[in-house]
Design an enzyme around this catalytic site. Structure first.
Site, PDB file in Angstrom:
ATOM      1  N   ASN A 142       1.232   0.333   5.798  1.00  0.00           N
ATOM      2  CA  ASN A 142       1.665  -0.509   4.684  1.00  0.00           C
ATOM      3  C   ASN A 142       2.451  -1.657   5.292  1.00  0.00           C
ATOM      4  O   ASN A 142       3.379  -1.445   6.056  1.00  0.00           O
ATOM      5  CB  ASN A 142       2.549   0.259   3.694  1.00  0.00           C
ATOM      6  CG  ASN A 142       3.137  -0.677   2.644  1.00  0.00           C
ATOM      7  OD1 ASN A 142       2.490  -1.647   2.249  1.00  0.00           O
ATOM      8  ND2 ASN A 142       4.368  -0.432   2.230  1.00  0.00           N
ATOM      9  N   GLY A 143       2.059  -2.894   4.966  1.00  0.00           N
ATOM     10  CA  GLY A 143       2.760  -4.072   5.504  1.00  0.00           C
ATOM     11  C   GLY A 143       1.747  -5.112   5.936  1.00  0.00           C
ATOM     12  O   GLY A 143       0.570  -5.056   5.596  1.00  0.00           O
TER      13      GLY A 143
ATOM     14  N   TRP B 297      -3.660  -1.646  -1.303  1.00  0.00           N
ATOM     15  CA  TRP B 297      -3.579  -2.878  -2.080  1.00  0.00           C
ATOM     16  C   TRP B 297      -3.989  -3.969  -1.098  1.00  0.00           C
ATOM     17  O   TRP B 297      -3.240  -4.272  -0.154  1.00  0.00           O
ATOM     18  CB  TRP B 297      -2.167  -3.110  -2.604  1.00  0.00           C
ATOM     19  CG  TRP B 297      -2.022  -4.388  -3.339  1.00  0.00           C
ATOM     20  CD1 TRP B 297      -1.564  -5.582  -2.850  1.00  0.00           C
ATOM     21  CD2 TRP B 297      -2.376  -4.660  -4.699  1.00  0.00           C
ATOM     22  NE1 TRP B 297      -1.601  -6.544  -3.815  1.00  0.00           N
ATOM     23  CE2 TRP B 297      -2.095  -6.015  -4.963  1.00  0.00           C
ATOM     24  CE3 TRP B 297      -2.902  -3.882  -5.722  1.00  0.00           C
ATOM     25  CZ2 TRP B 297      -2.322  -6.620  -6.203  1.00  0.00           C
ATOM     26  CZ3 TRP B 297      -3.123  -4.467  -6.959  1.00  0.00           C
ATOM     27  CH2 TRP B 297      -2.843  -5.816  -7.187  1.00  0.00           C
TER      28      TRP B 297
ATOM     29  N   HIS C 191      15.912 -31.874 -33.681  1.00  0.00           N
ATOM     30  CA  HIS C 191      14.762 -32.442 -34.430  1.00  0.00           C
ATOM     31  C   HIS C 191      14.158 -31.399 -35.355  1.00  0.00           C
ATOM     32  O   HIS C 191      12.957 -31.445 -35.640  1.00  0.00           O
ATOM     33  CB  HIS C 191      13.725 -32.962 -33.433  1.00  0.00           C
ATOM     34  CG  HIS C 191      14.260 -34.034 -32.537  1.00  0.00           C
ATOM     35  ND1 HIS C 191      14.601 -35.300 -32.980  1.00  0.00           N
ATOM     36  CD2 HIS C 191      14.610 -34.001 -31.215  1.00  0.00           C
ATOM     37  CE1 HIS C 191      15.081 -36.007 -31.981  1.00  0.00           C
ATOM     38  NE2 HIS C 191      15.103 -35.264 -30.897  1.00  0.00           N
TER      39      HIS C 191
ATOM     40  N   GLU D 226       7.754  -9.656 -26.250  1.00  0.00           N
ATOM     41  CA  GLU D 226       6.577  -8.813 -25.986  1.00  0.00           C
ATOM     42  C   GLU D 226       6.945  -7.349 -25.742  1.00  0.00           C
ATOM     43  O   GLU D 226       6.081  -6.482 -25.838  1.00  0.00           O
ATOM     44  CB  GLU D 226       5.756  -9.357 -24.819  1.00  0.00           C
ATOM     45  CG  GLU D 226       6.374  -9.240 -23.454  1.00  0.00           C
ATOM     46  CD  GLU D 226       5.381  -9.642 -22.361  1.00  0.00           C
ATOM     47  OE1 GLU D 226       4.172  -9.463 -22.514  1.00  0.00           O
ATOM     48  OE2 GLU D 226       5.852 -10.165 -21.337  1.00  0.00           O
TER      49      GLU D 226
ATOM     50  N   ARG E 299       1.182   1.742  -6.023  1.00  0.00           N
ATOM     51  CA  ARG E 299       1.347   0.775  -4.922  1.00  0.00           C
ATOM     52  C   ARG E 299       0.020   0.126  -4.544  1.00  0.00           C
ATOM     53  O   ARG E 299      -0.004  -0.805  -3.722  1.00  0.00           O
ATOM     54  CB  ARG E 299       1.943   1.467  -3.693  1.00  0.00           C
ATOM     55  CG  ARG E 299       3.300   2.102  -3.916  1.00  0.00           C
ATOM     56  CD  ARG E 299       3.821   2.796  -2.666  1.00  0.00           C
ATOM     57  NE  ARG E 299       4.102   1.828  -1.624  1.00  0.00           N
ATOM     58  CZ  ARG E 299       5.252   1.154  -1.521  1.00  0.00           C
ATOM     59  NH1 ARG E 299       6.193   1.343  -2.419  1.00  0.00           N
ATOM     60  NH2 ARG E 299       5.460   0.281  -0.567  1.00  0.00           N
TER      61      ARG E 299
ATOM     62  N   GLU F  79       9.800 -18.291 -20.795  1.00  0.00           N
ATOM     63  CA  GLU F  79       9.510 -16.985 -20.178  1.00  0.00           C
ATOM     64  C   GLU F  79      10.516 -15.944 -20.643  1.00  0.00           C
ATOM     65  O   GLU F  79      10.151 -14.803 -20.961  1.00  0.00           O
ATOM     66  CB  GLU F  79       9.531 -17.119 -18.663  1.00  0.00           C
ATOM     67  CG  GLU F  79       9.405 -15.812 -17.900  1.00  0.00           C
ATOM     68  CD  GLU F  79       8.135 -15.024 -18.196  1.00  0.00           C
ATOM     69  OE1 GLU F  79       7.193 -15.581 -18.788  1.00  0.00           O
ATOM     70  OE2 GLU F  79       8.103 -13.830 -17.865  1.00  0.00           O
TER      71      GLU F  79
ATOM     72  N   LYS G 175       9.418 -12.502 -22.541  1.00  0.00           N
ATOM     73  CA  LYS G 175       9.828 -11.158 -22.087  1.00  0.00           C
ATOM     74  C   LYS G 175      10.439 -10.396 -23.249  1.00  0.00           C
ATOM     75  O   LYS G 175      10.132  -9.241 -23.483  1.00  0.00           O
ATOM     76  CB  LYS G 175      10.856 -11.259 -20.944  1.00  0.00           C
ATOM     77  CG  LYS G 175      10.293 -11.597 -19.599  1.00  0.00           C
ATOM     78  CD  LYS G 175       9.480 -10.497 -18.939  1.00  0.00           C
ATOM     79  CE  LYS G 175       8.012 -10.505 -19.132  1.00  0.00           C
ATOM     80  NZ  LYS G 175       7.173 -11.611 -18.859  1.00  0.00           N
TER      81      LYS G 175
ATOM     82  N   LYS H  36      -2.589  -5.185 -20.008  1.00  0.00           N
ATOM     83  CA  LYS H  36      -2.081  -5.797 -18.783  1.00  0.00           C
ATOM     84  C   LYS H  36      -2.950  -6.985 -18.367  1.00  0.00           C
ATOM     85  O   LYS H  36      -2.448  -7.994 -17.903  1.00  0.00           O
ATOM     86  CB  LYS H  36      -2.028  -4.763 -17.646  1.00  0.00           C
ATOM     87  CG  LYS H  36      -1.462  -5.305 -16.332  1.00  0.00           C
ATOM     88  CD  LYS H  36      -0.053  -5.835 -16.490  1.00  0.00           C
ATOM     89  CE  LYS H  36       0.470  -6.490 -15.234  1.00  0.00           C
ATOM     90  NZ  LYS H  36       1.744  -7.217 -15.469  1.00  0.00           N
TER      91      LYS H  36
ATOM     92  N   CYS I   3       0.854  -1.190   0.000  1.00  0.00           N
ATOM     93  CA  CYS I   3       0.000   0.000   0.000  1.00  0.00           C
ATOM     94  C   CYS I   3       0.892   1.242   0.000  1.00  0.00           C
ATOM     95  O   CYS I   3       2.107   1.142   0.035  1.00  0.00           O
ATOM     96  CB  CYS I   3      -0.860   0.031   1.251  1.00  0.00           C
ATOM     97  SG  CYS I   3      -1.816  -1.462   1.509  1.00  0.00           S
TER      98      CYS I   3
HETATM   99  C1  AGP Z   1       3.285 -11.557 -19.396  1.00  0.00           C
HETATM  100  O1  AGP Z   1       4.384 -10.670 -19.412  1.00  0.00           O
HETATM  101  C2  AGP Z   1       2.075 -10.998 -20.103  1.00  0.00           C
HETATM  102  N1  AGP Z   1       1.710  -9.741 -19.582  1.00  0.00           N
HETATM  103  C3  AGP Z   1       0.910 -11.988 -20.184  1.00  0.00           C
HETATM  104  O2  AGP Z   1       1.396 -13.171 -20.779  1.00  0.00           O
HETATM  105  C4  AGP Z   1       0.276 -12.392 -18.836  1.00  0.00           C
HETATM  106  O3  AGP Z   1       1.189 -13.161 -18.093  1.00  0.00           O
HETATM  107  C5  AGP Z   1      -0.979 -13.258 -19.134  1.00  0.00           C
HETATM  108  O4  AGP Z   1      -1.902 -12.449 -19.836  1.00  0.00           O
HETATM  109  C6  AGP Z   1      -1.639 -13.819 -17.869  1.00  0.00           C
HETATM  110  O5  AGP Z   1      -2.098 -12.772 -17.065  1.00  0.00           O
HETATM  111  P1  AGP Z   1      -2.540 -13.120 -15.558  1.00  0.00           P
HETATM  112  O6  AGP Z   1      -1.329 -13.628 -14.852  1.00  0.00           O
HETATM  113  O7  AGP Z   1      -3.042 -11.818 -15.004  1.00  0.00           O
HETATM  114  O8  AGP Z   1      -3.611 -14.157 -15.599  1.00  0.00           O
END
Ligand code: AGP
Length: 609
Positions: A100-101, A74, A505, A489, A27, A482, A486, A604, A2
């Protein structure tokens, strides 16, 4: 996580606190509130939702008081609601607290206070602080707090005020960040210096178990026993408009750097030392249920899916439960067979991803018990689960998930270790080593962040490449997936994560000098095979960037560049290996001038199927 602010001076406290909270909204934005000393009492205004709601409420009912505290929440304990919003007050409303905590022992404190006749209005851990300070208050707020804090266990950054003395504010810190802004005839408190930068560029950075007593013209710094301490004022080097990012260029960069402190919050109250059992509040599973498990099905999307893949590996390796991990978007399409005693583990940062929510309902309808590993408290996925283990990462603003990923991994590693201990499927010495290693992860993560310049140097060699491979074996195949996600994207460079064993393969046909390969070759069961794969790529003139453990002399003979990570058990390495891969993707993208916090075509949270 928070945000707290406080002001004492001669301006309207609401003006300063609301502006400061805007700089802290990253936050948390579940709810917001303020307490202002007014007409001999405390005026409290709280709203659920974003800060704009609080600003509107204050515009309708303006407060003129010049001393006050504010909070943006939060949720960690208790859903987002007005009654759970901060500030929390004593029963007579004359003492108010913003926090906060996490107060780990709040339940016990609540019980004993209730036995003494204290009545609670909220579900939060914070409210116990207001009643405790009231219990010890005899006219000196600082003295009352110093006594109350002796009963508190856990993390806090606090602002406390009392209507009896509108010319004084108390602030204190343990684990959660706190600064005291130094003004001229006015003083400030905040969770970070960005919230006070508009009015001052000088702050005291408060350390653990320290407190401050502020008046308009004085700041007294002491330890929690009241012994004076010294701090040199810190000169904030950046301008006010860089505030909410705390001086970082992007939220993603800030969130990468937040990982050590976020990891400590994730471990708090769950894993205290290597010899003690792990406690996962919210798991909602008996030991008999854990011992009776016949199958575990993970499901998630994107980065959370990669965390699920690591979780799958760990559950089979440690808890010896047959496990699988399915992309949420694909799970319903295969009409899965769900056996009795199946546990579904649903992973999601937002807790609102539509594909994941649909997969959760499919598994639940077919009889699985559902536990979710989620960041956002009281989100749809959390509400529809039988048990929830929150990762406590705090809000993640950057579209590219970073701290949520490593905290998902940390949470799943704790879960797998706990299941193995309950099921007796791993020897205690190995489990103790894992617990000890998890406790060391925040410090190792900080060490990795401190190596950022080396990673930026590697990024400068490869940022113009059109394509990249990320290769690994075993528990780190998800790390390769992953790492590639990163990069692609946020930099828009095409990158593929692959099982290194699969290269021969077909995919190895793609290797050429301007395609770089990241190879995760940490000490462990698959290290030798990874060296072989690196040699196969090098033999075809492909440059290789290895992720390897400190002290590995062999890798320097094999790879063109090395991203070093501190030594740790192989099963812990997905967490630490993620950090250099996050920073590599970040710096490559920054060198390309990309919109890192809002990459093209992405959102997001994906709330559509
Ligand atoms: C990851 O960097 C992306 N923003 C995206 O793949 C994300 O992880 C995915 O949409 C899942 O979101 P969530 O964890 O909120 O379910």
């Amino acid at each position: 996580m928070c945000g707290i602010v406080g002001y004492i001076g001669d301006r309207p406290a609401t003006e300063v606190c609301v502006a400061g909270l805007r700089r802290l909204e990253y936050r948390g934005y579940d709810s917001a509130g303020i307490a202002v000393a007014e007409n001999g009492g405390l005026e409290i205004v709280k709203v659920v939702g974003k800060l704009d709601g609080l600003a509107e409420a204050l515009a309708e009912n303006p407060l003129s008081g010049t001393m006050g505290i504010g909070h943006t929440r939060w949720a960690t304990h208790g859903k987002p609601s007005e009654v759970n919003s901060h500030p929390h007050t004593s029963m007579d409303g004359r003492i108010a607290v913003v926090h906060n905590g996490i107060i780990e022992n709040y339940a016990d404190l609540r019980d004993s206070l209730q036995e003494e006749g204290y009545e609670f209005a909220s579900e939060t851990d914070t409210e116990v602080i207001a009643h405790l300070v009231d219990k010890y208050y005899k006219g000196d707020l600082a003295a009352a707090f110093r006594r109350a804090v002796k009963d508190l266990e856990g993390a806090f950054a606090l602002g406390i005020v009392c209507a009896d003395d509108p010319d004084q504010m108390v602030a204190a810190r343990r684990f959660s960040p706190l600064v005291v802004g130094i003004g001229d005839g006015e003083n400030f408190i905040a969770s970070d210096m960005g919230a006070v930068r508009e009015w001052t560029d000088r702050v005291y950075v408060i350390d653990d178990d320290e407190m401050a007593v502020l008046t308009r013209h004085d700041i007294v710094l002491t330890d929690l026993d009241g012994n004076p301490i010294e701090h040199e004022p810190y000169q904030i080097p950046w301008p006010a408009d860089a505030a909410e990012k705390g001086g970082h260029k992007h939220f993603m960069h800030k969130e990468i750097h937040e990982q050590p402190s976020a990891m400590r919050e994730c471990l708090l109250g769950r894993l205290t030392d290597a010899d003690s059992p792990i406690k996962l509040d919210g798991l909602n599973m008996t030991e008999d249920e854990i011992r009776g498990l016949r199958k575990i099905v993970f499901t998630a999307c994107g980065t959370a899916y990669h965390a699920g893949l690591v979780g799958r590996f760990l559950m089979e390796k440690l808890a010896r439960v047959p496990a699988e991990c399915d992309l949420a978007a694909e799970l319903r399409a295969r009409d899965p067979v769900v056996l009795e005693d199946t546990l579904a583990i649903v992973v999601s940062q937002s807790g609102e991803t539509a594909d994941t929510l649909v997969a959760l309902r499919e598994l639940k309808d077919k009889g699985a018990k559902v536990v979710s590993v989620v960041n956002t408290v009281d989100s749809s996925i959390a509400r529809e689960s039988d048990g929830v283990v929150y990762i406590q990462a705090g809000p993640e603003i950057g579209v590219a998930s970073t701290k949520a990923y490593t905290l998902q991994l940390l949470t799943l590693t704790m879960m797998a270790t706990h299941f193995a201990a309950v099921r007796g499927t791993a020897n205690e010495e190995d489990l103790r080593d894992l617990r000890a290693s998890m406790l060391g992860v925040p410090e190792q993560t900080q060490e990795l962040i401190d190596r950022e310049d080396d990673i930026r140097e590697v990024a400068s060699k490869y940022y113009e490449a059109p394509d990249a491979f990320y290769l690994a074996r075993g528990v780190n195949v998800p790390s390769a997936l992953e790492g590639a996600l990163k990069l692609k994207e946020i930099s828009y460079i095409h990158a593929e994560g692959y099982s290194a064993g699969e290269m021969k393969h077909g995919p190895i046909a793609l290797i050429e000098p301007n395609l770089f390969t990241v190879a995760i070759a940490v000490e462990g069961e698959v290290y030798e095979k990874m060296i072989g794969n690196i040699q196969e790529v090098k033999a075809r003139s492909g440059p290789v960037v290895a992720v390897a453990m400190d002290g590995d002399a062999e890798i320097t003979r094999q790879a063109d560049d090395v991203l070093w990570i501190p030594e740790c058990p192989e099963l812990i390495s997905p967490i630490t290996a993620a950090i250099p891969l996050q920073l590599l993707a970040y710096h490559i993208s920054d060198m390309l001038g990309r919109e890192i916090d809002q990459p093209r075509n992405l959102a997001k949270t994906v709330t559509v199927e």
